[in-house]
Design a protein around this motif. Structure first.
Motif, PDB file in Angstrom:
ATOM      1  N   GLY A  16     -13.223  -1.287  -1.871  1.00  0.00           N
ATOM      2  CA  GLY A  16     -13.623   0.041  -2.342  1.00  0.00           C
ATOM      3  C   GLY A  16     -12.995   0.393  -3.678  1.00  0.00           C
ATOM      4  N   LEU A  17     -12.579   1.649  -3.800  1.00  0.00           N
ATOM      5  CA  LEU A  17     -12.024   2.130  -5.070  1.00  0.00           C
ATOM      6  C   LEU A  17     -10.762   1.356  -5.473  1.00  0.00           C
ATOM      7  CD1 LEU A  17     -12.023   4.200  -7.408  1.00  0.00           C
ATOM      8  CD2 LEU A  17     -10.711   5.737  -5.931  1.00  0.00           C
ATOM      9  N   GLY A  18      -9.905   1.050  -4.493  1.00  0.00           N
ATOM     10  CA  GLY A  18      -8.659   0.350  -4.811  1.00  0.00           C
ATOM     11  C   GLY A  18      -8.916  -0.996  -5.477  1.00  0.00           C
ATOM     12  N   ARG A  19      -9.911  -1.713  -4.984  1.00  0.00           N
ATOM     13  CA  ARG A  19     -10.257  -3.007  -5.583  1.00  0.00           C
ATOM     14  C   ARG A  19     -10.767  -2.804  -7.013  1.00  0.00           C
ATOM     15  NH1 ARG A  19     -15.170  -5.360  -6.166  1.00  0.00           N
ATOM     16  NH2 ARG A  19     -15.113  -7.565  -6.730  1.00  0.00           N
ATOM     17  N   SER A  20     -11.633  -1.800  -7.194  1.00  0.00           N
ATOM     18  CA  SER A  20     -12.182  -1.543  -8.537  1.00  0.00           C
ATOM     19  C   SER A  20     -11.079  -1.164  -9.522  1.00  0.00           C
ATOM     20  CB  SER A  20     -13.217  -0.411  -8.494  1.00  0.00           C
ATOM     21  OG  SER A  20     -14.330  -0.811  -7.747  1.00  0.00           O
ATOM     22  N   VAL A  21     -10.115  -0.365  -9.043  1.00  0.00           N
ATOM     23  CA  VAL A  21      -8.996   0.031  -9.910  1.00  0.00           C
ATOM     24  C   VAL A  21      -8.163  -1.212 -10.260  1.00  0.00           C
ATOM     25  CG1 VAL A  21      -6.830   1.350  -9.983  1.00  0.00           C
ATOM     26  CG2 VAL A  21      -8.905   2.418  -9.083  1.00  0.00           C
ATOM     27  N   ALA A  22      -7.928  -2.050  -9.256  1.00  0.00           N
ATOM     28  CA  ALA A  22      -7.135  -3.261  -9.490  1.00  0.00           C
ATOM     29  C   ALA A  22      -7.790  -4.145 -10.560  1.00  0.00           C
ATOM     30  CB  ALA A  22      -6.978  -4.037  -8.181  1.00  0.00           C
ATOM     31  N   VAL A  87      -0.670   4.071  -7.941  1.00  0.00           N
ATOM     32  CA  VAL A  87      -1.935   4.713  -7.559  1.00  0.00           C
ATOM     33  C   VAL A  87      -1.931   4.866  -6.036  1.00  0.00           C
ATOM     34  CG1 VAL A  87      -4.450   4.644  -7.649  1.00  0.00           C
ATOM     35  CG2 VAL A  87      -3.125   3.630  -9.518  1.00  0.00           C
ATOM     36  N   ASN A  88      -1.762   6.098  -5.578  1.00  0.00           N
ATOM     37  CA  ASN A  88      -1.810   6.388  -4.135  1.00  0.00           C
ATOM     38  C   ASN A  88      -3.274   6.543  -3.747  1.00  0.00           C
ATOM     39  OD1 ASN A  88       0.999   6.491  -3.331  1.00  0.00           O
ATOM     40  ND2 ASN A  88       1.170   8.335  -4.595  1.00  0.00           N
ATOM     41  N   ASN A  89      -3.898   5.403  -3.436  1.00  0.00           N
ATOM     42  CA  ASN A  89      -5.339   5.377  -3.152  1.00  0.00           C
ATOM     43  C   ASN A  89      -5.645   5.179  -1.673  1.00  0.00           C
ATOM     44  OD1 ASN A  89      -8.324   4.567  -3.729  1.00  0.00           O
ATOM     45  ND2 ASN A  89      -7.430   2.755  -2.745  1.00  0.00           N
ATOM     46  N   ALA A  90      -4.707   4.572  -0.911  1.00  0.00           N
ATOM     47  CA  ALA A  90      -4.995   4.278   0.504  1.00  0.00           C
ATOM     48  C   ALA A  90      -5.364   5.558   1.237  1.00  0.00           C
ATOM     49  CB  ALA A  90      -3.774   3.629   1.158  1.00  0.00           C
ATOM     50  N   GLY A  91      -6.400   5.472   2.041  1.00  0.00           N
ATOM     51  CA  GLY A  91      -6.805   6.650   2.804  1.00  0.00           C
ATOM     52  C   GLY A  91      -7.724   6.241   3.934  1.00  0.00           C
ATOM     53  N   ALA A  92      -7.843   7.119   4.906  1.00  0.00           N
ATOM     54  CA  ALA A  92      -8.751   6.881   6.032  1.00  0.00           C
ATOM     55  C   ALA A  92      -9.265   8.231   6.510  1.00  0.00           C
ATOM     56  CB  ALA A  92      -8.012   6.155   7.151  1.00  0.00           C
ATOM     57  N   ARG A  93     -10.522   8.246   6.942  1.00  0.00           N
ATOM     58  CA  ARG A  93     -11.166   9.547   7.177  1.00  0.00           C
ATOM     59  C   ARG A  93     -10.670  10.263   8.427  1.00  0.00           C
ATOM     60  NH1 ARG A  93     -14.065   8.482  11.445  1.00  0.00           N
ATOM     61  NH2 ARG A  93     -14.857   6.369  11.668  1.00  0.00           N
ATOM     62  N   GLY A  94     -10.057   9.538   9.360  1.00  0.00           N
ATOM     63  CA  GLY A  94      -9.599  10.194  10.592  1.00  0.00           C
ATOM     64  C   GLY A  94     -10.776  10.569  11.481  1.00  0.00           C
ATOM     65  N   PRO A  95     -10.529  11.409  12.488  1.00  0.00           N
ATOM     66  CA  PRO A  95     -11.602  11.750  13.433  1.00  0.00           C
ATOM     67  C   PRO A  95     -12.680  12.617  12.799  1.00  0.00           C
ATOM     68  CG  PRO A  95      -9.655  13.101  13.843  1.00  0.00           C
ATOM     69  CD  PRO A  95      -9.264  12.091  12.797  1.00  0.00           C
ATOM     70  N   LEU A 111      -2.824  12.796   8.850  1.00  0.00           N
ATOM     71  CA  LEU A 111      -1.926  13.304   7.806  1.00  0.00           C
ATOM     72  C   LEU A 111      -0.996  12.203   7.304  1.00  0.00           C
ATOM     73  CD1 LEU A 111      -3.064  16.105   8.564  1.00  0.00           C
ATOM     74  CD2 LEU A 111      -0.761  17.001   8.213  1.00  0.00           C
ATOM     75  N   ARG A 112      -0.616  11.352   8.206  1.00  0.00           N
ATOM     76  CA  ARG A 112       0.316  10.281   7.850  1.00  0.00           C
ATOM     77  C   ARG A 112      -0.301   9.299   6.861  1.00  0.00           C
ATOM     78  NH1 ARG A 112       5.272   9.062  10.554  1.00  0.00           N
ATOM     79  NH2 ARG A 112       5.865   7.075   9.667  1.00  0.00           N
ATOM     80  N   ILE A 113      -1.532   8.893   7.102  1.00  0.00           N
ATOM     81  CA  ILE A 113      -2.133   7.912   6.208  1.00  0.00           C
ATOM     82  C   ILE A 113      -2.583   8.539   4.884  1.00  0.00           C
ATOM     83  CG2 ILE A 113      -4.165   7.840   7.749  1.00  0.00           C
ATOM     84  CD1 ILE A 113      -3.276   5.374   5.003  1.00  0.00           C
ATOM     85  N   ASN A 114      -3.036   9.793   4.938  1.00  0.00           N
ATOM     86  CA  ASN A 114      -3.591  10.382   3.707  1.00  0.00           C
ATOM     87  C   ASN A 114      -2.589  11.192   2.882  1.00  0.00           C
ATOM     88  OD1 ASN A 114      -6.580   9.736   3.778  1.00  0.00           O
ATOM     89  ND2 ASN A 114      -6.270  10.542   5.840  1.00  0.00           N
ATOM     90  N   LEU A 115      -1.475  11.594   3.497  1.00  0.00           N
ATOM     91  CA  LEU A 115      -0.512  12.433   2.763  1.00  0.00           C
ATOM     92  C   LEU A 115       0.906  11.856   2.800  1.00  0.00           C
ATOM     93  CD1 LEU A 115       0.117  15.040   1.197  1.00  0.00           C
ATOM     94  CD2 LEU A 115       0.239  16.248   3.383  1.00  0.00           C
TER      95      LEU A 115
END
Ligand SMILES: NC(=O)c1ccc[n+]([C@@H]2O[C@H](COP(=O)([O-])OP(=O)(O)OC[C@H]3O[C@@H](n4cnc5c(N)ncnc54)[C@H](OP(=O)(O)O)[C@@H]3O)[C@@H](O)[C@H]2O)c1
Length: 256
Positions: A16-22, A87-95, A111-115
């Motif tokens: 996704g975005l992280g790969r494109s940024v890399a 670049v703090n890009n890792a994220g997951a949509r959660g429930p 909250l843990r994965i996104n913040l």
């Protein structure tokens, strides 16, 4: 080269975005550290970069775990000696569910994965940036427009935007710039997952319409915004939140 010899950590750099940024950073001369949980994905991106004769290192990391973050930083420093960009890009949509159906565990995990992950990674790299009086932190947030049934994710990302503003003030005297972006609606795995959950789950047929109307874009486009914010051209910019959907932002990056 916009990032010649600069060392950049990109969380969630495997797709996704992280790969494109890399790839964008590597093409501009950066030494890239890729941190995500799925080893095959980050190893593949590192291989893509190395095949282009660019420096890249993949370090399997769950960025919501402090010990793993600190281990990742140690390995990055052993390899490249410093850190210039995070670049703090890792994220997951959660429930995807109404609030009253969400468990405390799901809330805390989202909250843990996104913040919290951004807190942990930023806390880890700041002593290095403060000592050299230079650094760039770019936080990948989302839109501020409410999205029903995605409350933990949206709240975490809103927190990430305020985290950005707080830190920018705290770090101004150290010449460290901290900015946040909304990358727009990208056609990535995260977006596929949201669409699969169905129009009912998210309370709207918005994503289907976005696709039909061609508004979904590839992550390569917002990656240019991240590249701009990581470059010296953005030295005077801190504490800002840029949305890729904003026409002026698109104009700005088209000129860099
Ligand atoms: N797609 C969109 O339309 C959209 C819109 C607004 C904002 N965003 C934001 O943009 C960023 C990139 O999203 P994307 O669409 O590229 O999503 P994606 O394709 O699902 O990629 C997410 C990346 O984050 C990593 N990640 C997730 N949990 C992690 C953890 N605990 N530790 C380390 N890495 C972790 C994933 O790797 P592993 O699973 O291997 O760990 C993956 O590399 C996210 O922050 C997302 O919230 C996306």
């Amino acid at each position: 080269m916009k990032l010649q010899n600069r060392v950049a950590i990109i969380t969630g750099g495997g797709r996704g975005l992280g790969r494109s940024v890399a790839l964008a950073f590597g093409m501009e001369g950066a030494k890239v550290v890729l941190a995500a949980r799925t080893n095959e994905e980050i190893a593949h991106v590192a291989e893509e970069l190395r095949s282009l004769k660019k420096d890249a290192l993949s370090i399997p990391t769950d960025v919501s775990e402090e010990e793993q973050v600190n281990h990742m930083l140690k390995r990055a420093l052993e390899a490249y000696g410093t850190i210039d960009i995070l670049v703090n890009n890792a994220g997951a949509r959660g429930p995807i569910a109404p609030l009253h159906e969400i468990s405390l565990a799901e809330w805390e995990q989202t909250l843990r994965i996104n913040l919290t992950s951004a807190f942990l990674c930023t806390k880890a790299v700041l002593p290095i940036m403060i000592e050299k009086k230079e650094g760039k932190v770019i936080n990948v947030a989302t839109t501020l427009t409410p999205r029903p049934n995605l409350t933990p994710y949206m709240v975490a990302k809103a927190g990430l935007i305020h985290f950005t503003k707080q830190l920018s003030r705290e770090l101004k005297d150290y010449n460290i710039q901290v900015n946040a972006i909304h990358p727009g609606v990208m056609d990535t795995r995260m977006q596929e997952e949201i669409r699969k959950a169905g129009a009912k789950a998210i309370g709207t047929d918005m994503f289907e319409r976005l696709k039909e109307e061609g508004i979904l874009h590839l992550p390569d486009e917002p990656a240019k915004l991240v590249l701009f914010l990581a470059s010296r051209a953005a030295d005077g910019i801190t504490g800002e939140y840029f949305s890729f959907d904003d026409k002026e932002v698109k104009f700005l990056i088209s000129r860099t």
